[in-house]
Design an enzyme around this catalytic site. Structure first.
Site, mmCIF file in Angstrom:
data_model
loop_
_atom_site.group_PDB
_atom_site.id
_atom_site.type_symbol
_atom_site.label_atom_id
_atom_site.label_comp_id
_atom_site.label_asym_id
_atom_site.label_seq_id
_atom_site.Cartn_x
_atom_site.Cartn_y
_atom_site.Cartn_z
ATOM 1 C CG ASP A 170 -1.970 1.257 1.127
ATOM 2 O OD1 ASP A 170 -1.971 1.722 -0.001
ATOM 3 O OD2 ASP A 170 -2.444 1.706 2.249
ATOM 4 C CE1 TYR B 18 2.387 5.915 -3.749
ATOM 5 C CE2 TYR B 18 1.365 3.964 -4.550
ATOM 6 C CZ TYR B 18 2.301 4.679 -4.308
ATOM 7 O OH TYR B 18 3.434 3.713 -4.156
ATOM 8 N N GLY B 19 -3.615 9.045 -4.061
ATOM 9 C CA GLY B 19 -4.811 9.538 -4.360
ATOM 10 C C GLY B 19 -4.818 10.986 -5.147
ATOM 11 C CB CYS C 234 -3.434 0.711 -2.559
ATOM 12 S SG CYS C 234 -3.563 2.389 -2.714
ATOM 13 C CG ASN C 235 -9.751 0.484 -2.911
ATOM 14 O OD1 ASN C 235 -10.529 -0.179 -3.272
ATOM 15 N ND2 ASN C 235 -9.319 0.510 -1.576
ATOM 16 C CB THR C 236 -5.292 4.949 -4.898
ATOM 17 O OG1 THR C 236 -6.233 5.214 -4.191
ATOM 18 C CG2 THR C 236 -4.943 6.061 -5.958
ATOM 19 C CB CYS D 12 -9.524 4.753 0.599
ATOM 20 S SG CYS D 12 -7.811 5.211 1.121
ATOM 21 C CB THR D 13 -6.858 0.071 2.661
ATOM 22 O OG1 THR D 13 -5.547 0.806 1.963
ATOM 23 C CG2 THR D 13 -7.280 -1.276 1.554
ATOM 24 C CG HIS D 14 -4.821 5.117 4.272
ATOM 25 N ND1 HIS D 14 -4.256 4.600 3.185
ATOM 26 C CD2 HIS D 14 -3.838 5.799 4.729
ATOM 27 C CE1 HIS D 14 -3.005 4.541 3.059
ATOM 28 N NE2 HIS D 14 -2.693 5.425 4.113
#
Ligand code: DGL
Length: 283
Positions: A13, A45-46, A76-78, A186-188
């Protein structure tokens, strides 16, 4: 199908968010070894350009490859939006990506209103547009690009009041609406799920991609004929692109907190080592 050697599972991530996925992976495969790599040097990253996210992700997955991993979970989705196709064409081992859990949310909520919180880049990328197009739904879907939230989580830590304030600020324009479902894309955000929950009525249902990603990882490992050990201890090697010792210690602390909250495995079933990205994980 190409044969792959048994090895640790790589988890990547941009920062702390992937720890929420790592915890779920460990709980489901408590005898396996994992290499977790976060790219805090380049996070968040987003709010980067897709090409930058692609380049950072390729660089980091190559670091995991040098640890002889047998699979990589892009937690990480992004990074998944920007890089998963390139990665899949480059490596023989399985690359497991993530996407906002919109499908389960619309399946469960019928015609209700669904909020999808994710990074600006995830929501702008083609992958998200295709996901929405592919779902036959009657829902009202409202997307919320959470600009600045990952920054707050990375800078002040998941428990900080700054994170609370930022979520309040982002939700402010929507507080007069009722939502049947909220997707944490988003994993965050999954790492701070309790904070999100506290902003909505208690019957609001939350969705995230973590458990689906764990199931898909297990499916892929079995497909590639990997024997999955469920016999503890799990071994985890943590790395971060900043090479900073405090940062590594913080990742370890967050992982242990997450596992303690989930209460699925005990801490004596886990060995954790902290390494620089040019060192070899010892396990
Ligand atoms: N955890 C990443 C995700 O799931 C956060 C992206 C970022 O660094 O902005 O999208």
């Amino acid at each position: 199908m190409e044969e792959i050697k048994h090895g640790p599972i790589g988890v990547f991530d941009s920062g702390y968010g992937g720890i929420s996925v790592l915890a779920n992976l460990i709980e489901s495969m408590p005898g396996e070894s994992f290499v977790f790599l976060s790219d805090s040097k380049n996070a968040p990253y987003g709010e980067l350009e897709p090409e930058e996210v692609l380049n950072h992700t390729v660089t980091n997955v190559e670091i995991l490859n040098s640890q002889a991993v047998n699979a990589v979970v892009i937690a990480c989705n992004t990074a998944t939006s920007a890089a998963v196709q390139t990665l899949r064409s480059k490596y023989l081992f399985p690359i497991i990506g993530m996407e906002p859990a919109v499908k389960p949310a619309v399946n469960k909520t019928g015609s209700g209103r669904v909020l999808v919180a994710a990074t600006d880049l995830t929501l702008k990328e083609k992958k998200f547009a295709s996901l929405i197009e592919s779902i036959d739904h009657q829902n009202e879907i409202i997307t919320l690009p959470c600009i600045g939230l990952v920054d707050k989580i990375e800078e002040h830590g998941p428990e900080s009041p700054e994170v609370d304030q930022k979520i309040d600020e982002l939700l402010e324009p929507y507080m007069s609406l009722n939502f049947d479902g909220v997707v944490l894309g988003c994993t965050h955000y999954v790492l701070v799920k309790d904070k999100w929950r506290s902003k909505f009525p208690s019957d609001t249902v939350f969705y995230d991609g973590n458990e689906g990603t764990v199931r898909q990882t297990i499916r892929m490992l079995k497909y590639y004929k990997q024997v999955i050990s469920n016999c503890p201890p799990a071994r985890v090697c943590i790395m971060d692109s900043s090479q900073n010792d405090d940062r590594l210690a913080q990742c370890k602390k967050l992982l242990m907190n997450q596992l303690e909250v989930n209460r699925k495995i005990s801490m004596d079933q886990l060995h954790i080592e902290l390494r620089k990205t040019d060192e070899l994980c010892k396990f």
